[in-house]
Design an enzyme around this catalytic site. Structure first.
Site: not given
Length: 341
Positions: A281, A309, A159
């Site tokens: 995601d 995610h 991320s």
């Protein structure tokens, strides 16, 4: 030596470390967590989080923007390998506990593995609050690497941690041998607009990040098929570091500084890169995975089906296998170019 195969059956590769989600029970009360962790750690039920928390320690890191050493939280490897180490970062406003499922798999496979908390988040001591902007985060990580890790590393960033990894690899290429980017948030335009807000408004916005309902909602958005009881526990794990008195100041400092904006740095990445993406995601579109693959000069891409995610939390066996295969392939190709004596 661990022999890797192309099978997608995760449990057969790592039989000793099962990571299936289940209703966790509290472990025995004799767990001895580091004294600097928030006392709420005692209420966490997830045994993997509890086990990893036992290994968190603080190391002194000297930086130019602070008169005092920053006691910086991380998890050190148990053994040193001949192979260069793997260093795991975490995502936005998170901590090293994000790696509670994948970290033991990488260690079990024989990799020298570090987990490092990014400056301003995690469990470091920021009582004498230093700057927590991008440049400060970069310098802090570099000084930690220079003081303790000391060898070129495979740097793993999920991320927003992927943006941290890209920024670091471009600015300190001598420290990074390979990159692994997981559901990479590298195309966001930073948080520059927040710099225009009054500080009071910025604090009000940041305080929402601490709220239990918002973090619980994020869990439901980030993962597929997680039970409500597990979601509650994961929410508590995710907000532990927010309970430090300096957390809001550190996060506001980062946000109003403009945050990460590394989209223009992507084509400067020279390291071989593995891109891992969850096919489902709901936070960062997997279309951006294809874009990132096209823009990175030396990258391969692997997608994980039925995954949201944060694959290293939701599908740790798959992520560990992909990292191991990537490193094994790199080492084999590197060996082919070693000159004969």
């Amino acid at each position: 030596m661990l022999t890797l195969t192309a099978t997608t059956s995760a449990p057969t590769l790592f039989p000793k470390c099962k990571t299936q989600r289940r209703r966790f029970t509290v472990l025995a009360a004799d767990d001895k967590f580091p004294s600097f962790l928030p006392k709420q750690m005692e209420q966490i039920k997830d045994p993997f989080a509890r086990k990893l928390a036992n290994r968190i320690e603080r190391l002194p890191v000297n930086v130019s923007f602070s008169e005092n050493s920053i006691m910086s939280s991380c998890v050190k490897p148990l053994v040193q390998s001949k192979q260069n180490p793997v260093v795991l970062l975490h995502g936005f406003d998170s901590s090293c506990l994000e790696w509670r499922y994948t970290f033991p798999l990488l260690e079990e496979a024989g990799l020298e593995t570090w987990v490092v908390d990014i400056l301003g988040w995690g469990f470091s001591n920021l009582e004498r609050l230093p700057s927590c902007d991008v440049e400060s985060k970069r310098q802090h990580f570099y000084q930690l690497w220079k003081s303790y890790i000391k060898r070129p590393m495979t740097l793993v960033g999920p991320s927003l941690g992927a943006a941290v990894a890209v920024d670091f690899a471009v600015n300190h290429p001598e420290a990074v041998e390979n990159l692994v980017l997981i559901d990479a948030s590298v195309y966001a335009e930073g948080t520059g607009n927040l710099a225009k807000l009054p500080r009071a408004a910025a604090y009000a916005g940041v305080s929402l990040l601490k709220s239990f309902p918002l973090r619980l909602y994020t869990i439901f958005l980030a993962f597929k098929g997680v039970s409500f009881s597990t979601s509650l526990d994961w929410t508590n794990i995710g907000r532990l570091h927010c309970l430090y008195p300096w957390w809001e100041d550190a996060t506001v400092n980062f946000m109003i500084s403009g945050g990460y904006n590394v989209s223009r740095q992507i084509d400067q990445v020279k390291q071989k890169t593995l891109i891992i993406w969850g096919e489902d995601d709901q936070i960062v579109s997997n279309k951006l995975a294809v874009r990132l693959h096209c823009e990175l000069p030396n990258a391969i891409i692997r997608q994980i089906p039925n995954c949201g995610h944060l694959p290293h939390v939701e599908k740790p066996d798959s992520v560990a296998r992909l990292i191991l295969e990537f490193m094994q392939d790199y080492c084999q190709k590197k060996a082919q170019f070693v000159p004969m004596k």
